[in-house]
Enzyme design. Structure first.
Site, PDB file in Angstrom:
ATOM      1  N   LYS A  11       0.847  -1.384   0.032  1.00 25.15           N
ATOM      2  CA  LYS A  11       0.097   0.016   0.086  1.00 25.15           C
ATOM      3  C   LYS A  11       0.629   1.016  -0.131  1.00 25.15           C
ATOM      4  O   LYS A  11       1.911   1.046   0.349  1.00 25.15           O
ATOM      5  CB  LYS A  11      -0.983   0.008   1.309  1.00 25.15           C
ATOM      6  CG  LYS A  11      -2.033  -1.237   1.136  1.00 25.15           C
ATOM      7  CD  LYS A  11      -2.801  -1.295   2.398  1.00 25.15           C
ATOM      8  CE  LYS A  11      -3.926  -2.249   2.398  1.00 25.15           C
ATOM      9  NZ  LYS A  11      -4.940  -2.130   3.441  1.00 25.15           N
ATOM     10  N   PHE A  59     -15.380   3.637   6.844  1.00 20.91           N
ATOM     11  CA  PHE A  59     -14.308   4.059   6.347  1.00 20.91           C
ATOM     12  C   PHE A  59     -13.859   4.050   4.860  1.00 20.91           C
ATOM     13  O   PHE A  59     -12.818   4.303   4.508  1.00 20.91           O
ATOM     14  CB  PHE A  59     -13.079   3.296   7.102  1.00 20.91           C
ATOM     15  CG  PHE A  59     -13.334   1.755   7.023  1.00 20.91           C
ATOM     16  CD1 PHE A  59     -12.636   1.125   5.676  1.00 20.91           C
ATOM     17  CD2 PHE A  59     -13.905   0.951   7.844  1.00 20.91           C
ATOM     18  CE1 PHE A  59     -12.942  -0.242   5.744  1.00 20.91           C
ATOM     19  CE2 PHE A  59     -13.749  -0.484   7.653  1.00 20.91           C
ATOM     20  CZ  PHE A  59     -13.516  -0.976   6.540  1.00 20.91           C
ATOM     21  N   THR A  93      -5.680  -6.798  11.028  1.00 20.93           N
ATOM     22  CA  THR A  93      -6.133  -5.589  10.120  1.00 20.93           C
ATOM     23  C   THR A  93      -5.296  -4.517  10.965  1.00 20.93           C
ATOM     24  O   THR A  93      -4.717  -3.403  10.326  1.00 20.93           O
ATOM     25  CB  THR A  93      -7.420  -5.413  10.133  1.00 20.93           C
ATOM     26  OG1 THR A  93      -8.061  -6.628   9.389  1.00 20.93           O
ATOM     27  CG2 THR A  93      -7.821  -4.121   9.230  1.00 20.93           C
ATOM     28  N   ARG A 104       2.473  -6.132   9.325  1.00 21.85           N
ATOM     29  CA  ARG A 104       1.535  -4.796   9.680  1.00 21.85           C
ATOM     30  C   ARG A 104       1.895  -4.588  11.050  1.00 21.85           C
ATOM     31  O   ARG A 104       1.794  -3.395  11.466  1.00 21.85           O
ATOM     32  CB  ARG A 104       0.068  -5.232   9.777  1.00 21.85           C
ATOM     33  CG  ARG A 104      -0.563  -5.304   8.564  1.00 21.85           C
ATOM     34  CD  ARG A 104      -2.017  -5.933   8.357  1.00 21.85           C
ATOM     35  NE  ARG A 104      -2.572  -5.689   7.172  1.00 21.85           N
ATOM     36  CZ  ARG A 104      -3.769  -6.266   6.774  1.00 21.85           C
ATOM     37  NH1 ARG A 104      -4.219  -6.961   7.585  1.00 21.85           N
ATOM     38  NH2 ARG A 104      -4.724  -5.801   5.691  1.00 21.85           N
ATOM     39  N   ASN A 114      -2.030   0.285   6.906  1.00 20.01           N
ATOM     40  CA  ASN A 114      -1.567  -0.766   7.281  1.00 20.01           C
ATOM     41  C   ASN A 114      -0.699  -1.668   6.342  1.00 20.01           C
ATOM     42  O   ASN A 114      -0.410  -2.865   6.644  1.00 20.01           O
ATOM     43  CB  ASN A 114      -2.641  -1.817   7.849  1.00 20.01           C
ATOM     44  CG  ASN A 114      -3.660  -2.234   6.889  1.00 20.01           C
ATOM     45  OD1 ASN A 114      -3.533  -1.878   5.757  1.00 20.01           O
ATOM     46  ND2 ASN A 114      -4.618  -2.841   7.339  1.00 20.01           N
ATOM     47  N   HIS A 117      -2.213  -5.576   1.620  1.00 17.21           N
ATOM     48  CA  HIS A 117      -3.435  -6.085   1.150  1.00 17.21           C
ATOM     49  C   HIS A 117      -3.277  -7.448   0.816  1.00 17.21           C
ATOM     50  O   HIS A 117      -2.243  -7.816   0.394  1.00 17.21           O
ATOM     51  CB  HIS A 117      -4.264  -5.475   0.298  1.00 17.21           C
ATOM     52  CG  HIS A 117      -5.430  -6.227  -0.335  1.00 17.21           C
ATOM     53  ND1 HIS A 117      -6.707  -6.184   0.443  1.00 17.21           N
ATOM     54  CD2 HIS A 117      -5.740  -7.177  -1.134  1.00 17.21           C
ATOM     55  CE1 HIS A 117      -7.602  -7.068  -0.290  1.00 17.21           C
ATOM     56  NE2 HIS A 117      -6.730  -7.619  -1.186  1.00 17.21           N
TER      57      HIS A 117
HETATM   58  P1  IDP Z   1      -8.080  -6.908   5.666  1.00 18.34           P
HETATM   59  O1  IDP Z   1      -7.292  -5.808   4.893  1.00 18.34           O
HETATM   60  O2  IDP Z   1      -7.157  -7.196   7.078  1.00 18.34           O
HETATM   61  O3  IDP Z   1      -8.782  -7.872   5.050  1.00 18.34           O
HETATM   62  P2  IDP Z   1     -10.730  -5.472   5.682  1.00 18.34           P
HETATM   63  O4  IDP Z   1     -11.558  -5.457   7.125  1.00 18.34           O
HETATM   64  O5  IDP Z   1     -11.066  -6.230   4.606  1.00 18.34           O
HETATM   65  O6  IDP Z   1      -9.249  -5.796   6.384  1.00 18.34           O
HETATM   66  O7  IDP Z   1     -10.826  -4.062   5.492  1.00 18.34           O
HETATM   67  C1  IDP Z   1      -9.666  -3.463   4.249  1.00 18.34           C
HETATM   68  C2  IDP Z   1      -8.855  -2.419   4.635  1.00 18.34           C
HETATM   69  O8  IDP Z   1      -9.684  -1.102   5.018  1.00 18.34           O
HETATM   70  C3  IDP Z   1      -7.887  -2.538   5.701  1.00 18.34           C
HETATM   71  O9  IDP Z   1      -6.707  -3.357   5.438  1.00 18.34           O
HETATM   72  C4  IDP Z   1      -7.738  -1.186   6.207  1.00 18.34           C
HETATM   73  O10 IDP Z   1      -6.616  -0.387   5.281  1.00 18.34           O
HETATM   74  C5  IDP Z   1      -8.960  -0.470   5.823  1.00 18.34           C
HETATM   75  N1  IDP Z   1      -9.608  -0.587   7.308  1.00 18.34           N
HETATM   76  C6  IDP Z   1     -10.445  -1.564   7.968  1.00 18.34           C
HETATM   77  N2  IDP Z   1     -11.004  -1.430   8.983  1.00 18.34           N
HETATM   78  C7  IDP Z   1     -10.868   0.089   9.029  1.00 18.34           C
HETATM   79  C8  IDP Z   1     -11.222   1.037  10.154  1.00 18.34           C
HETATM   80  O11 IDP Z   1     -12.039   0.780  11.186  1.00 18.34           O
HETATM   81  N3  IDP Z   1     -10.802   2.286   9.956  1.00 18.34           N
HETATM   82  C9  IDP Z   1     -10.132   2.520   8.796  1.00 18.34           C
HETATM   83  N4  IDP Z   1      -9.546   1.803   7.883  1.00 18.34           N
HETATM   84  C10 IDP Z   1     -10.146   0.693   8.028  1.00 18.34           C
HETATM   85 MG    MG Z   2     -10.197  -7.956   3.338  1.00 18.99          MG
END
Ligand code: IDP
Ligand code: MG
Length: 140
Positions: A11, A59, A93, A104, A114, A117
């Site tokens: 990212k 978000f 995450t 991460r 983070n 992906h």
């Molecule tokens: P993942 O990347 O661990 O699969 P997801 O829930 O699919 O997590 O969320 C996608 C992306 O959205 C995360 O990697 C992060 O960059 C962002 N994200 C997830 N939860 C939050 C939040 O509560 N606040 C802000 N950004 C978030």
């Molecule tokens: Mg995801």
């Protein structure tokens, strides 16, 4: 156990800090092979399409803005249980909750910034790989 392919993205927060090689060394050390790779910058529309599944989340707008704020590296990782293995190497995450030694935990700046992906299932891996790569770009 099976040989799988998964989509990985480095990212903008990580490319900005010159961490591409450092992150990829971890995947390779764990036995995952990078069989396709390119550096690009998403448009806002492309970021919105990629994260479509999160459209209803609070978000979503901020996440899309962030993902097109700078260059990313998209790549396909291949290996034994690649989907789960990649998720394990990435960590939770939220970097604050991620295990020590995960990408991460070591590099993530916040729950949004983070660093990486990774596809969350084989089905989504196929969809996400098709989003970024044509067959010609995947060299096994
Ligand atoms: P993942 O990347 O661990 O699969 P997801 O829930 O699919 O997590 O969320 C996608 C992306 O959205 C995360 O990697 C992060 O960059 C962002 N994200 C997830 N939860 C939050 C939040 O509560 N606040 C802000 N950004 C978030
Ligand atoms: Mg995801």
């Amino acid at each position: 156990m099976s040989i799988q392919k998964t989509l990985s993205i480095i990212k903008p927060d990580a490319t900005r800090r010159n961490l591409t090689g450092n992150i990829n060394a971890r995947f390779e050390r764990a036995g995952l092979q990078i069989i396709a790779q390119k550096r690009l910058r998403l448009t806002k529309l492309q970021a919105e399409k990629f994260y479509e599944v999160h459209r209803e989340r609070a978000f979503y707008d901020s996440l899309c803005d962030y993902m097109f704020s700078g260059p990313i590296v998209v790549q396909i990782l291949k290996g034994e249980d690649a989907v789960a293995k990649n998720r394990e190497i990435m960590g939770a995450t939220n970097p604050a909750n991620a295990e020590i030694g995960t990408i991460r935990r070591d590099f993530g700046e916040s729950i949004e910034h983070n660093s990486v992906h990774g596809s969350d299932s084989q089905e989504n891996a196929e969809i996400e790989i098709r989003f970024f790569f044509s067959e010609l770009e995947i060299i096994e």
